[in-house]
Design an enzyme around this catalytic site. Structure first.
Site, PDB file in Angstrom:
ATOM      1  N   THR A 406       0.825  -1.205   0.000  1.00  0.00           N
ATOM      2  CA  THR A 406       0.000   0.000   0.000  1.00  0.00           C
ATOM      3  C   THR A 406       0.866   1.264   0.000  1.00  0.00           C
ATOM      4  OG1 THR A 406      -1.673  -1.260   1.215  1.00  0.00           O
ATOM      5  CG2 THR A 406      -2.020   1.084   1.051  1.00  0.00           C
ATOM      6  N   THR A 424      -3.563   0.969  -3.295  1.00  0.00           N
ATOM      7  CA  THR A 424      -2.907  -0.304  -2.980  1.00  0.00           C
ATOM      8  C   THR A 424      -3.086  -1.336  -4.077  1.00  0.00           C
ATOM      9  OG1 THR A 424      -2.722  -2.038  -1.299  1.00  0.00           O
ATOM     10  CG2 THR A 424      -4.926  -1.232  -1.776  1.00  0.00           C
ATOM     11  N   GLU A 443      -5.956  -8.254  -3.789  1.00  0.00           N
ATOM     12  CA  GLU A 443      -6.836  -7.739  -2.732  1.00  0.00           C
ATOM     13  C   GLU A 443      -7.831  -8.758  -2.195  1.00  0.00           C
ATOM     14  OE1 GLU A 443      -6.314  -5.146  -1.211  1.00  0.00           O
ATOM     15  OE2 GLU A 443      -4.993  -4.076  -2.582  1.00  0.00           O
ATOM     16  N   ASP A 446      -7.728 -10.113   1.232  1.00  0.00           N
ATOM     17  CA  ASP A 446      -8.203  -9.334   2.381  1.00  0.00           C
ATOM     18  C   ASP A 446      -9.556  -9.831   2.882  1.00  0.00           C
ATOM     19  OD1 ASP A 446      -6.090  -7.693   2.843  1.00  0.00           O
ATOM     20  OD2 ASP A 446      -6.959  -5.901   1.964  1.00  0.00           O
ATOM     21  N   SER A 471      -7.952  -1.962   5.687  1.00  0.00           N
ATOM     22  CA  SER A 471      -7.436  -1.198   6.822  1.00  0.00           C
ATOM     23  C   SER A 471      -7.056   0.229   6.435  1.00  0.00           C
ATOM     24  CB  SER A 471      -6.200  -1.896   7.402  1.00  0.00           C
ATOM     25  OG  SER A 471      -6.521  -3.164   7.879  1.00  0.00           O
ATOM     26  N   GLY A 493      -0.765  -2.340   5.731  1.00  0.00           N
ATOM     27  CA  GLY A 493      -1.787  -3.331   5.996  1.00  0.00           C
ATOM     28  C   GLY A 493      -2.554  -3.084   7.274  1.00  0.00           C
TER      29      GLY A 493
END
Length: 588
Positions: A406, A424, A443, A446, A471, A493
């Site tokens: 990110t 990101t 992604e 996540d 986040s 993160g």
């Protein structure tokens, strides 16, 4: 024009006044001048708020791309978009057009808007998306290849923001990034270090390897000039034809094919999945901490609610009197994190799919009740989620997952507008897959890989079209005078809310410059009875005291942090970049 000024060591504030006579602003069709070749001069005391503006980013070349927009009379939004595009070129390991982001915008009157450009799961996704032979994949095994790729959101986010807040032409915003990709950029120490780590995983595909590695298989040396003509061509097409050209036609076909035929974890993603992506304007999440108004990004980001909870639960303590040298301060911060992260893991997810009690999670009375659990003299140890107003306990609390990567950048302009943008591709180099010179994200990792716990579904399980919890915590803070005090965000993160809250405490409670507040060591207590402190800092020396306060396991870990900010101090903007990073704040 004056030589751009580097403000890496400065702190920074965001102004709300400063109008420039419209006749002094170059027309939107103005040609982007070549980047400055003269050395960047230090300007630690900042710049006047009535100047053209300021950009802080994780790479000075990307910050300079944003500054070029400010020189042309562009808005903070224009500058942020140009910075995002340039970071696609010079910071390929962290962000770019193959990923997504969140953008928080504020104007001189204190009106805040947020745009959700988070990636989405393809239509074929099911809760067992990351299962093989009936068993969940290990997190690191789920990352490489096609299954972790979500439909990228950054360009639709940029287009939506530009339509509302841009002053320069869409094509103009792309020119610095196109020049960097076509004419070349030098490999930095940070990029080479990450390339060396990536080469050991074998995750990078041949197109990427040809760009960044020599015939001996080793990463190119620091200072090597890298040209990325494929990315330049991609950017030129989107600059000429608009964001829709990324989501349809040849580029969309290439993405779908790359994901579907990946040598590791191939998965179905269709051109219809890509064409159907939309960025969404969502209501900001704002709350009052002492005399300041804190605004950030709501679900699917966990940033605003978590950052605000950490702060608000500390409000009853005299953090100013305790100060940054007192272990009790860091004990309190860790305790507040435990409570905030417990609620995050229980409730936060894509609010288009699950009911997220945002109002309850930011309710002052609820957070006061959570704060009452915190003691200055002993640790809570294990914590459980609370029950905020409006919560429906239909979901199980999931275990936190490690995240990485990110980038964050901020911009202010001559009209007092501010942009706080976190972008990101998730892990270093995302999925490892490259299309058109840019990396595709990972992604979807996540999401919770295991979709249920204790017989109940988790809120952040994967579903078709859903956006994974994030986040990322782009934040704007306004003072009691209604003027912007601080624009801030971070990378790293799941540690992002902890980093941002710590820096805010440093600025607002400890009266530090934004730069010094970012440079403060990081403490991280995401759940369980574990506390992590930044290795090699004053916090490591506090470990015995923290253990005496009841923190059973306190571990020192190497830093992996990267934050950027702009603050307003009096009538000046000051920029801040994390000294752990290669970042810089640059002014025209």
């Amino acid at each position: 024009m004056s030589v751009p000024r580097l403000l890496k060591s400065a702190s920074l504030a965001t102004p709300l006044a400063a109008l420039l006579v419209s006749g002094c602003v170059p027309p939107p069709s103005a040609t982007v001048a070549p980047p400055r070749t003269a050395p960047l001069a230090a300007a630690a005391d900042g710049i006047p708020v009535d100047s053209a503006g300021l950009v802080s980013a994780a790479d000075p070349r990307a910050a300079e791309a944003g500054v070029q927009m400010l020189r042309l009379g562009g808005s903070a939004t224009d500058a942020a978009i140009a910075t995002m595009l340039a970071l696609t070129v010079v910071e390929p390991q962290s962000s770019g057009i193959g990923g997504g982001g969140f953008l928080v915008l504020g104007d001189a009157a204190g009106q805040v808007e947020t745009i959700d450009g988070r990636e989405t799961a393809p239509k074929a996704a099911t809760p067992q998306w990351f299962y093989a032979d009936g068993k969940p994949l290990a997190y690191r095994d789920a990352i490489p290849g096609g299954r972790s790729v979500g439909v990228p959101g950054n360009l639709r986010l940029a287009a939506l923001a530009h339509n509302g807040k841009g002053r320069l032409s869409w094509r103009t915003l792309f020119q610095p990034a196109i020049r960097l990709a076509r004419e070349g950029f030098e490999i930095t120490p940070r990029l080479r270090t990450i390339l060396a780590a990536a080469s050991r995983t074998g995750a990078l595909d041949p197109e990427a390897s040809a760009l960044y590695y020599g015939s001996d298989g080793q990463p190119l040396a620091v200072g090597t000039l890298v040209r990325n003509p494929a990315l330049a061509a991609t950017l030129e097409t989107v600059a000429a034809r608009g964001a829709d050209s990324f989501y349809a036609g040849e580029n969309a076909t290439l993405i779908a094919s790359k994901v579907g035929t990946a040598p590791r974890n191939p998965s179905p993603m269709t051109t219809a999945d890509i064409a159907g992506y939309r960025a969404i304007a969502r209501p900001p999440v704002c709350g009052q901490y002492r005399v300041w108004r804190i605004c950030g990004m709501g679900p699917p980001s966990s940033g605003a609610t978590t950052v605000f909870a950490i702060l608000k639960q500390l409000e009853r303590f005299d953090m100013k009197a305790l100060g940054p040298a007192n272990p009790v301060s860091w004990h309190l911060i860790a305790e507040s994190q435990r409570l905030a992260y417990a609620d995050r893991d229980q409730y936060l997810a894509d609010s288009d799919f699950v009911s997220v009690p945002v109002s309850g999670l930011t309710d002052p009375a609820y957070l006061a009740s959570r704060s009452a659990l915190i003691s200055e003299t002993t640790s809570l140890g294990l914590v459980t989620p609370g029950t905020p107003p409006g919560a429906r306990l239909a979901f199980a609390k999931a275990d936190p997952q490690e995240e990485n990567g990110t980038t964050h950048f901020v911009a202010v302009d001559r009209w007092g507008n501010a942009a706080s943008y976190t972008s990101t591709i998730e892990g270093p180099f995302g999925s490892g897959l490259m299309v058109g010179g840019y990396y595709l994200n990972n992604e979807l990792t996540d999401f919770n890989i295991v979709p249920d716990k204790d017989g109940k579904p988790t809120a952040n399980r994967i579903e078709a079209g859903k956006r994974p919890r994030s986040s990322m915590s782009p934040t704007l803070i306004y003072g009691p005078d209604g003027k912007l005090r601080l624009a801030i965000g971070a990378a790293g993160g799941v540690t992002i809310p902890a980093q941002v809250a710590k820096a805010i405490i440093g600025v607002l409670d400890w009266n530090l410059s934004a730069r010094d507040a970012i440079a403060l060591p990081v403490i991280f207590a995401p759940g369980g009875d574990m506390v992590f402190v930044e290795k090699g800092t004053s916090l490591e020396a506090m470990i015995p005291t923290l253990q005496q306060l009841g923190h059973a396991q306190v571990l020192a870990r190497p830093p992996s942090f990267k934050a950027n900010a702009i603050e307003r101090v009096g009538d000046r903007w000051r920029g801040a970049a994390d000294p752990r990073s290669e970042g810089a704040a640059v002014a025209p």
